[in-house]
Design a protein around this motif. Structure first.
Motif, PDB file in Angstrom:
ATOM      1  N   VAL A 229       0.853  -1.189   0.000  1.00  0.00           N
ATOM      2  CA  VAL A 229       0.000   0.000   0.000  1.00  0.00           C
ATOM      3  C   VAL A 229       0.890   1.241   0.000  1.00  0.00           C
ATOM      4  N   PHE A 230       0.644   2.128  -0.961  1.00  0.00           N
ATOM      5  CA  PHE A 230       1.235   3.464  -0.944  1.00  0.00           C
ATOM      6  C   PHE A 230       0.219   4.331  -0.213  1.00  0.00           C
ATOM      7  N   LEU A 231       0.501   4.642   1.047  1.00  0.00           N
ATOM      8  CA  LEU A 231      -0.495   5.214   1.946  1.00  0.00           C
ATOM      9  C   LEU A 231      -0.282   6.705   2.142  1.00  0.00           C
ATOM     10  N   MET A 232      -1.312   7.458   1.811  1.00  0.00           N
ATOM     11  CA  MET A 232      -1.370   8.881   2.158  1.00  0.00           C
ATOM     12  C   MET A 232      -2.643   9.101   2.954  1.00  0.00           C
ATOM     13  N   TRP A 233      -2.520   9.847   4.057  1.00  0.00           N
ATOM     14  CA  TRP A 233      -3.670  10.163   4.904  1.00  0.00           C
ATOM     15  C   TRP A 233      -4.166  11.548   4.487  1.00  0.00           C
ATOM     16  N   PRO A 234      -5.319  11.639   3.817  1.00  0.00           N
ATOM     17  CA  PRO A 234      -5.702  12.887   3.158  1.00  0.00           C
ATOM     18  C   PRO A 234      -6.483  13.857   4.031  1.00  0.00           C
ATOM     19  N   PHE A 235      -6.229  13.811   5.339  1.00  0.00           N
ATOM     20  CA  PHE A 235      -6.947  14.691   6.248  1.00  0.00           C
ATOM     21  C   PHE A 235      -5.958  15.540   7.030  1.00  0.00           C
ATOM     22  N   PHE A 236      -6.415  16.696   7.493  1.00  0.00           N
ATOM     23  CA  PHE A 236      -5.547  17.579   8.263  1.00  0.00           C
ATOM     24  C   PHE A 236      -5.072  16.934   9.552  1.00  0.00           C
ATOM     25  N   THR A 237      -5.945  16.205  10.219  1.00  0.00           N
ATOM     26  CA  THR A 237      -5.621  15.647  11.532  1.00  0.00           C
ATOM     27  C   THR A 237      -6.158  14.227  11.605  1.00  0.00           C
ATOM     28  N   THR A 238      -5.906  13.587  12.729  1.00  0.00           N
ATOM     29  CA  THR A 238      -6.492  12.278  12.978  1.00  0.00           C
ATOM     30  C   THR A 238      -7.751  12.412  13.822  1.00  0.00           C
ATOM     31  N   ASP A 239      -8.391  13.570  13.781  1.00  0.00           N
ATOM     32  CA  ASP A 239      -9.722  13.684  14.381  1.00  0.00           C
ATOM     33  C   ASP A 239     -10.678  12.716  13.703  1.00  0.00           C
ATOM     34  N   VAL A 240     -10.329  12.335  12.462  1.00  0.00           N
ATOM     35  CA  VAL A 240     -11.083  11.271  11.803  1.00  0.00           C
ATOM     36  C   VAL A 240     -10.786   9.982  12.573  1.00  0.00           C
ATOM     37  N   SER A 241     -11.769   9.501  13.326  1.00  0.00           N
ATOM     38  CA  SER A 241     -11.535   8.452  14.317  1.00  0.00           C
ATOM     39  C   SER A 241     -11.347   7.072  13.722  1.00  0.00           C
ATOM     40  N   THR A 242     -11.401   6.968  12.401  1.00  0.00           N
ATOM     41  CA  THR A 242     -11.277   5.656  11.767  1.00  0.00           C
ATOM     42  C   THR A 242      -9.831   5.226  11.561  1.00  0.00           C
ATOM     43  N   ALA A 243      -8.871   6.072  11.900  1.00  0.00           N
ATOM     44  CA  ALA A 243      -7.473   5.738  11.636  1.00  0.00           C
ATOM     45  C   ALA A 243      -7.065   4.383  12.204  1.00  0.00           C
ATOM     46  N   PRO A 244      -7.360   4.061  13.470  1.00  0.00           N
ATOM     47  CA  PRO A 244      -6.944   2.737  13.963  1.00  0.00           C
ATOM     48  C   PRO A 244      -7.557   1.588  13.175  1.00  0.00           C
ATOM     49  N   ALA A 245      -8.829   1.711  12.803  1.00  0.00           N
ATOM     50  CA  ALA A 245      -9.473   0.637  12.046  1.00  0.00           C
ATOM     51  C   ALA A 245      -8.875   0.510  10.650  1.00  0.00           C
ATOM     52  N   VAL A 246      -8.549   1.636  10.028  1.00  0.00           N
ATOM     53  CA  VAL A 246      -7.929   1.610   8.705  1.00  0.00           C
ATOM     54  C   VAL A 246      -6.577   0.917   8.770  1.00  0.00           C
ATOM     55  N   ILE A 247      -5.754   1.290   9.748  1.00  0.00           N
ATOM     56  CA  ILE A 247      -4.425   0.690   9.859  1.00  0.00           C
ATOM     57  C   ILE A 247      -4.535  -0.790  10.204  1.00  0.00           C
ATOM     58  N   GLU A 248      -5.511  -1.154  11.011  1.00  0.00           N
ATOM     59  CA  GLU A 248      -5.703  -2.570  11.336  1.00  0.00           C
ATOM     60  C   GLU A 248      -6.015  -3.374  10.080  1.00  0.00           C
ATOM     61  N   LYS A 249      -6.864  -2.834   9.221  1.00  0.00           N
ATOM     62  CA  LYS A 249      -7.188  -3.535   7.980  1.00  0.00           C
ATOM     63  C   LYS A 249      -5.972  -3.631   7.066  1.00  0.00           C
ATOM     64  N   ILE A 250      -5.218  -2.537   6.961  1.00  0.00           N
ATOM     65  CA  ILE A 250      -4.028  -2.548   6.111  1.00  0.00           C
ATOM     66  C   ILE A 250      -2.999  -3.540   6.642  1.00  0.00           C
ATOM     67  N   ALA A 251      -2.807  -3.542   7.947  1.00  0.00           N
ATOM     68  CA  ALA A 251      -1.782  -4.407   8.540  1.00  0.00           C
ATOM     69  C   ALA A 251      -2.126  -5.884   8.429  1.00  0.00           C
ATOM     70  N   ALA A 252      -3.395  -6.201   8.232  1.00  0.00           N
ATOM     71  CA  ALA A 252      -3.810  -7.606   8.159  1.00  0.00           C
ATOM     72  C   ALA A 252      -3.598  -8.210   6.789  1.00  0.00           C
ATOM     73  N   ARG A 253      -3.248  -7.407   5.778  1.00  0.00           N
ATOM     74  CA  ARG A 253      -3.202  -7.923   4.417  1.00  0.00           C
ATOM     75  C   ARG A 253      -1.838  -7.738   3.746  1.00  0.00           C
ATOM     76  N   PRO A 254      -1.479  -6.533   3.286  1.00  0.00           N
ATOM     77  CA  PRO A 254      -0.236  -6.411   2.513  1.00  0.00           C
ATOM     78  C   PRO A 254       1.004  -6.596   3.376  1.00  0.00           C
ATOM     79  N   ARG A 255       2.096  -6.977   2.728  1.00  0.00           N
ATOM     80  CA  ARG A 255       3.333  -7.164   3.480  1.00  0.00           C
ATOM     81  C   ARG A 255       4.155  -5.891   3.560  1.00  0.00           C
ATOM     82  N   ARG A 256       3.857  -4.897   2.700  1.00  0.00           N
ATOM     83  CA  ARG A 256       4.653  -3.668   2.692  1.00  0.00           C
ATOM     84  C   ARG A 256       3.747  -2.442   2.632  1.00  0.00           C
TER      85      ARG A 256
END
Length: 287
Positions: free
Chosen positions: A72-99
């Motif tokens: 995954v080439f990951l860019m977080w397109p928000f000003f802050t992590t007030d978007v509370s989905t960040a942990p869930a997004v990273i959990e999904k990413i970490a469960a699949r790709p190796r890099r």
């Protein structure tokens, strides 16, 4: 770099994403682009890109795009992590790709983010303990940030912005993309925290002057006072803490230039592109 690589690019239609997509395709990878259903910039993506509709504020919409990916080439397109989905997004990413190559910020590198928006620092902290082979691309400003001057240059030939004397080591978006693509396709840069910069030290005023030289028009600079700039930034939607952090950082690099590195050359084997070359590529935006 095998055709077996399948890579997902988030925030894929911005300044960096299309470069990453194009370079991955050129290297023979299968490329998926995560885009919003109503994204008006999807036309920036090159032919051959697999389009997946998804939204980082709705983590379950990532499942199809992530199924079977290697990186995954990951860019977080928000000003802050007030978007509370960040942990869930990273959990999904970490469960699949190796890099994962994550576009982070110089603010993390120098410890500034802990006192302003804490966006990229938080994403790094979520990724770091996972089993993913991550690479953090702690970038200085994009050369494309100068597109923010375009309307003023076209209208009057005068850029009104704070801290013209702030000296930056801005990186070309294609160079930033190349570092991340190399990390994703080779696996040679796992668990590295890279400061990714351009090779030049240029003040914001000097960037404006170079744009003028490229388009054949004199471009002047007028500094906007700190408090007035902050008010305008907040009024346009910047979170107050983010505006404060950015302006305080600009003030700092008027006294000492922004940090620079040789990472682009070291990782890609090619020198970093100059701001003048970027300005030539985008000259029509300023005419």
């Amino acid at each position: 770099m095998s055709q077996q690589n399948t890579v997902l690019v988030t925030a894929s239609t911005g300044n960096v994403g299309p470069h990453a997509v194009a370079q991955l395709l050129e290297a023979g990878a299968t490329v998926r682009a995560l885009v919003l259903k109503d994204d008006p910039n999807v036309g920036r993506l090159p032919e051959g890109t697999e389009i997946f509709h998804g939204d980082l504020t709705e983590p379950d919409t990532l499942d199809a795009a992530l199924d079977g990916v290697d990186g995954v080439f990951l860019m977080w397109p928000f000003f802050t992590t007030d978007v509370s989905t960040a942990p869930a997004v990273i959990e999904k990413i970490a469960a699949r790709p190796r890099r994962v190559a994550f576009v982070s910020s110089v603010g993390v590198h120098i410890g500034l983010e802990r006192v302003d928006n804490n966006c990229h620092a938080y994403i790094e902290e979520l990724l770091e303990p996972t089993d993913v082979d991550w690479t953090f691309l702690r970038t200085t400003g994009f050369q494309a940030n100068a597109l923010g001057f375009a309307e003023q240059i076209r209208a009057s030939g005068v850029v009104r912005f704070p801290y013209g004397a702030a000296v930056r080591t801005s990186v070309h978006e294609a160079d930033l993309a190349a570092v991340g693509v190399t990390a994703l396709l080779t696996g040679a840069h796992a668990r590295q925290k890279y400061l990714v910069t351009g090779a030049e030290e240029l003040s914001q005023r000097e960037q404006a002057r170079i744009i003028g030289e490229v388009i054949g028009r004199e471009v002047d600079w007028e500094d906007v006072e700190h408090d007035a700039a902050r008010a305008a930034m907040v009024a346009s939607g910047w979170p107050p803490a983010y505006a404060d952090g950015a302006l305080d950082y600009f003030a700092t690099i008027t006294e000492k230039p922004e940090l620079g590195s040789t990472v682009v050359q070291d990782v890609t084997g090619r020198p970093a592109r100059t701001f003048r070359s970027w300005a030539r590529e985008h000259a029509d935006a300023f005419r």
